[in-house]
Design an enzyme around this catalytic site. Structure first.
Site, mmCIF file in Angstrom:
data_model
loop_
_atom_site.group_PDB
_atom_site.id
_atom_site.type_symbol
_atom_site.label_atom_id
_atom_site.label_comp_id
_atom_site.label_asym_id
_atom_site.label_seq_id
_atom_site.Cartn_x
_atom_site.Cartn_y
_atom_site.Cartn_z
ATOM 1 N N ALA A 1 1.973 26.085 40.931
ATOM 2 C CA ALA A 1 1.192 26.668 39.812
ATOM 3 C C ALA A 1 1.963 26.679 38.503
ATOM 4 C CB ALA A 1 0.703 28.083 40.143
ATOM 5 N N LYS B 1 2.920 21.239 37.286
ATOM 6 C CA LYS B 1 3.645 19.990 37.582
ATOM 7 C C LYS B 1 2.696 18.800 37.678
ATOM 8 C CE LYS B 1 5.517 21.273 41.447
ATOM 9 N NZ LYS B 1 4.921 22.611 41.464
ATOM 10 N N ARG C 1 7.451 19.284 55.992
ATOM 11 C CA ARG C 1 7.366 19.057 54.543
ATOM 12 C C ARG C 1 8.397 18.028 54.082
ATOM 13 N NH1 ARG C 1 8.346 23.554 51.471
ATOM 14 N NH2 ARG C 1 8.968 24.919 53.163
ATOM 15 N N ARG D 1 -5.555 30.530 39.942
ATOM 16 C CA ARG D 1 -7.004 30.575 40.139
ATOM 17 C C ARG D 1 -7.594 29.162 40.156
ATOM 18 N NH1 ARG D 1 -9.781 35.226 39.798
ATOM 19 N NH2 ARG D 1 -8.378 36.988 39.960
ATOM 20 N N TYR E 1 7.982 30.185 48.342
ATOM 21 C CA TYR E 1 8.754 29.218 47.553
ATOM 22 C C TYR E 1 9.777 29.931 46.667
ATOM 23 C CZ TYR E 1 6.324 24.870 48.667
ATOM 24 O OH TYR E 1 5.864 23.739 49.298
ATOM 25 N N ARG F 1 -16.782 5.277 15.790
ATOM 26 C CA ARG F 1 -16.648 4.183 14.825
ATOM 27 C C ARG F 1 -17.308 4.631 13.527
ATOM 28 N NH1 ARG F 1 -18.868 -1.303 17.412
ATOM 29 N NH2 ARG F 1 -18.142 -2.168 15.427
ATOM 30 N N HIS F 2 -16.971 3.944 12.440
ATOM 31 C CA HIS F 2 -17.663 4.165 11.169
ATOM 32 C C HIS F 2 -19.148 3.828 11.332
ATOM 33 C CE1 HIS F 2 -17.731 -0.200 11.015
ATOM 34 N NE2 HIS F 2 -16.463 -0.146 11.421
ATOM 35 N N ARG G 1 -15.036 1.824 4.876
ATOM 36 C CA ARG G 1 -16.177 2.137 5.751
ATOM 37 C C ARG G 1 -15.944 3.414 6.568
ATOM 38 N NH1 ARG G 1 -13.804 -2.716 7.267
ATOM 39 N NH2 ARG G 1 -13.346 -3.176 9.454
ATOM 40 N N TYR H 1 -10.223 -19.873 18.995
ATOM 41 C CA TYR H 1 -11.338 -19.186 19.657
ATOM 42 C C TYR H 1 -11.110 -19.160 21.170
ATOM 43 C CZ TYR H 1 -16.103 -17.858 20.857
ATOM 44 O OH TYR H 1 -17.192 -17.199 21.356
ATOM 45 N N ALA I 1 -11.749 -1.987 17.693
ATOM 46 C CA ALA I 1 -10.561 -2.337 18.487
ATOM 47 C C ALA I 1 -9.629 -1.137 18.618
ATOM 48 C CB ALA I 1 -9.833 -3.518 17.837
ATOM 49 N N ARG J 1 -11.030 1.383 21.016
ATOM 50 C CA ARG J 1 -10.879 0.924 22.408
ATOM 51 C C ARG J 1 -9.488 1.311 22.923
ATOM 52 N NH1 ARG J 1 -13.423 -5.025 21.304
ATOM 53 N NH2 ARG J 1 -15.534 -4.570 22.029
HETATM 54 O O1 F6P Z 1 -16.998 -6.629 14.395
HETATM 55 C C1 F6P Z 1 -16.478 -5.413 14.050
HETATM 56 C C2 F6P Z 1 -15.006 -5.348 14.322
HETATM 57 O O2 F6P Z 1 -14.561 -4.045 14.032
HETATM 58 C C3 F6P Z 1 -14.164 -6.364 13.583
HETATM 59 O O3 F6P Z 1 -13.771 -5.955 12.309
HETATM 60 C C4 F6P Z 1 -13.020 -6.570 14.521
HETATM 61 O O4 F6P Z 1 -12.319 -7.776 14.280
HETATM 62 C C5 F6P Z 1 -13.727 -6.561 15.834
HETATM 63 O O5 F6P Z 1 -14.749 -5.612 15.722
HETATM 64 C C6 F6P Z 1 -12.863 -6.222 17.008
HETATM 65 O O6 F6P Z 1 -13.564 -6.474 18.199
HETATM 66 P P1 F6P Z 1 -13.204 -7.767 19.080
HETATM 67 O O7 F6P Z 1 -11.778 -7.570 19.450
HETATM 68 O O8 F6P Z 1 -14.125 -7.670 20.273
HETATM 69 O O9 F6P Z 1 -13.403 -9.001 18.276
#
Ligand code: F6P
Length: 723
Positions: free
Chosen positions: A331, A334, A385, A450, A479, A536-537, A588, A631, A677, A680
């Site tokens: 308690a 930890k 134990r 509790r 203990y 997000r904004h 933004r 890409y 991002a 996330r």
């Molecule tokens: O599209 C909006 C945004 O915030 C971008 O400015 C940014 O590059 C992107 O999302 C990040 O998301 P992803 O990593 O999925 O491209």
């Protein structure tokens, strides 16, 4: 439980005070047993406004049929609610004939305690016919997040027996005024109206007992000839589905004898050298795995990666693996400290696992051990134990030899002898740092006791809270009698740090990058409950055009969101004495936060969106067409991919570390208005999501994720204010 009973049968005012202090809400569940009602007449409840609805019988709340003969209605009241009066009534389903209200005085509930004897409800029909039905009234404390989960379940599945109303909302507030309505008036509705389900993760699964989320013992998967089914221990440690199964931990009497025979006769434990578990074979280092682990680039970035590589290449062999061995009386927080540290280190990219010896004990010996088992002068208990501790240590070392970096070894380890045993086992294999948690605050200890009795699987089968409470107190005494504070080896002592008010950290013989980071993290963390709101904004003009990065202003819907957000924040934080609003330096987020008034605003460069470098301002289509290789590379490894002259997700994580430390340090609520991002990455920290998932986490616009940090771990709730 019978009428008026709660888990704590104490109905004195003292008991209700304690309930108030413990936070949470009271979940009231009313059941009526009735074999006769055929659906033509439905039992209802009406009562004090607005808790049960209204004394107007036409607005009475209908009970739902739980199964053939049982009708149920549940609702929630705050723990400090005013006296709640209510009555049962029978209502004809279709005809306009009058309702039949139960006989007798109003039923009254005060601070979770029901007054009077109300085990049955009597209804007088026309003539002198009387119906008497049994009623059951349960009152349980639940956290706001359990409630949210239950509420969501109700909304999704329309399950009749889940929550019907939540206290600061009026139950009858229909959802007609849609959230699409841009006027701030639409937010006059309850906040719960905006709750949406969060993705299923450990953070919102309703699991609140941190020990449940720890490593699944592999050395106990086959034990004493009996097979225990456990999930794959190598599976993702994100916490998905890592639930300690009660059925596994609760052995039948025959199985138990088997276990005991194995324990006291066959295995001859007591000395770790004699311990030979099924996993002993894995002590032989798997050379391939080991060399793979050595050569692989750590998942983290920048300084973290550099330090990890330096540790691996330059340090003494045992320093490549670190065991944080918890020490402390029961308690003392930890397990929560261990869980937090595990989450933090994982997020930074260090392979970290939390081994909880209690979990091993429950799997090996079941959940029914009384305080006697934990007596220092009970040789059998002591051996048992020590044995499970040795098994957990074995597992941890095996895992390290397969590439694991930091093992958090969570047990009381409260005697020098036990710690010596662990140090012997670790010799030449990993470095040990003891992390001792000391708490002298009786109130916090009491709260933890509790919580433990309410949440620990050790007491899951104990229906009587008071009996569990007394047993746990005895365990603690046992203990305390043999407790020896750490004075040996490398150690960190956290003294009265959990409350976040004062306290101190003592360190001895600590060096190296990772131990240094750990100390820094522990200095800044505490367990004071407070919400963190992530959003997000509002939608930006670049969002509308599909362009990434940039620094554009908001679109029209984005502007509406800003207003709604301000209204939401005002309502959500209305009872908070202080809070702060954090934005990035991009307009933004600043514009989105601008309608929020009454709280200080702080701009963080670290909260700026991922830097898309040469791709800034492009659409994904344009990147695909004009820079196909870039890409494709990003698609292949979005976590590590770094935009030319820009950033990768790993870079973002690294620059967010000070933000995380500051969020941990804050005691007041924080609203973070940032970008996809970045959020996330922040969210992954709280939800304990693996690094590789971060770039793919759903982070919708116009949605608020509320993270609740508290003694029971981290939980989340989502509000979607607009589509
Ligand atoms: O599209 C909006 C945004 O915030 C971008 O400015 C940014 O590059 C992107 O999302 C990040 O998301 P992803 O990593 O999925 O491209």
């Amino acid at each position: 439980m019978g009428t008026g009973a709660s888990r704590n049968p104490d109905s004195s005012s003292h008991g209700s005070e304690e309930r108030d202090q413990a936070g949470g809400q009271l979940y009231v569940s009313l059941r009526m047993e009735n074999y006769k009602l055929n659906g033509e007449i439905t039992p209802h409840v009406y009562g004090s406004v607005p808790l049960v609805g209204s004394w107007d019988s036409s607005k009475a709340l209908s009970m739902e049929r739980e199964y053939t003969s049982m009708w149920v209605l549940s609702f929630v009241v705050p723990p400090n609610h005013e006296t709640l009066d209510f009555k049962f009534l029978l209502k004809p389903k279709y005809s306009s004939s009058p309702c039949i209200v139960e006989e007798g005085p109003n039923r009254q509930l005060t601070a979770g305690t029901l007054h009077g004897d109300g085990r049955s409800a009597m209804f007088k029909l026309s003539g002198d016919e009387v119906f008497e039905y049994r009623v059951f009234i349960n009152v349980d404390r639940v956290s706001p997040f359990d409630l949210a989960a239950s509420w969501r379940a109700y909304q999704e599945n329309l399950q009749p027996s889940t929550v019907r109303g939540i206290p600061d909302i009026s139950i009858n507030s229909a959802a007609e005024a849609g959230p699409e309505n841009g006027s701030s008036a639409s937010l006059e509705l309850d906040l719960e109206h905006y709750v949406v389900p969060a993705p299923a993760t450990a953070a919102n699964s309703g699991l609140v007992y941190a020990a449940n989320m720890t490593e699944t013992p592999r050395s106990l998967s086959r034990f004493g000839g009996m097979e225990v089914i456990v999930p794959d221990p190598t599976a993702s440690s994100s916490g998905f589905g890592m639930v300690e199964s009660k059925s596994v931990g609760t052995f039948s009497s025959m199985q138990k004898q088997e276990g005991h025979r194995g324990l006291f006769v066959d295995r001859g434990v007591g000395s770790p050298r004699l311990v030979k578990s099924a996993s002993a074979a894995s002590f032989t280092v798997d050379l391939k795995l080991y060399s793979d682990a050595k050569n692989s680039m750590p998942a983290a970035a920048g300084a973290v990666a550099a330090a990890a590589i330096a540790d691996q290449m330059l340090g003494p062999k045992e320093d490549r693996h670190l065991a944080i061995v918890l020490v402390g009386l029961p308690a003392r927080g930890k397990t929560f400290t261990a869980a937090k540290l595990t989450r933090y280190l994982r997020w930074l990219g260090h392979e970290t696992k939390h081994f909880n010896v209690g979990k091993y004990r429950r799997l090996k010996h079941g959940t029914i051990q009384t305080a006697d088992f934990f007596r220092g002068d009970n040789p059998e208990g002591l051996e048992a134990r020590n044995e499970v501790a040795a098994l957990a240590m074995e597992d941890m070392i095996s895992w390290m030899q397969e590439g694991g970096q930091v093992g958090i070894f969570d047990a009381t380890n409260s005697t020098r002898k036990r710690r010596n045993m662990l140090m012997k086992m670790a010799e030449g294999k990993c470095k040990i740092i003891f992390l001792e948690t000391i708490c002298n605050d009786r109130k916090i200890i009491e709260r933890n006791i509790r919580l433990k009795v309410q949440q620990s699987p050790d007491y899951a089968e104990e229906p009587d809270f008071e009996a569990g409470y007394q047993d746990f107190k005895h365990r603690l005494d046992n203990y305390e009698k043999v407790y020896e504070p750490v004075e040996e080896g490398s150690y960190i002592k956290m003294i009265d740090m959990v409350s976040g008010h004062g306290g101190q950290i003592q360190v001895n013989n600590i060096s190296g990058y990772l131990p240094g980071r750990i100390v820094f993290f522990l200095v800044n963390t505490h367990l004071t409950p407070r919400p963190i709101l992530l959003t997000r904004h509002g939608e930006s003009r670049d969002n509308v055009r599909g362009r990434i990065g940039g620094d554009s202003v908001l679109s029209d819907p984005g502007e509406i969101y800003a207003k709604k957000l301000a209204n939401f924040v005002e309502k959500r934080l209305k009872n908070e004495r202080t809070a702060s609003i954090w934005t990035s330096t991009l307009q933004r987020t600043i514009i989105t936060a601008s309608p929020i008034v009454g709280f200080p605003k702080i701009q963080w460069r670290a909260l700026d969106e991922i830097n898309a470098g040469v791709c800034d301002g492009m659409t994904y289509e344009e990147i695909k067409k004009n820079m196909p290789e870039e890409y494709e590379s990003r698609k292949k490894d979005k976590l590590r991919y770094r935009y030319p002259r820009g950033e990768s997700y790993l870079d973002v994580i690294q620059r967010l570390e000070p933000v995380i430390i500051e969020l941990e340090r804050q005691r007041a609520p924080v609203v973070v208005v940032s970008h996809q991002a970045v959020l996330r990455a922040l969210y992954a920290y709280f939800a304990d999501r693996p690094l590789k998932e971060i770039p793919h986490i759903e982070m919708p616009l116009h949605t608020i994720i509320e993270i609740q940090m508290g003694v029971s771990g981290v939980q989340e709730k989502r509000y979607k204010l607009m589509d």
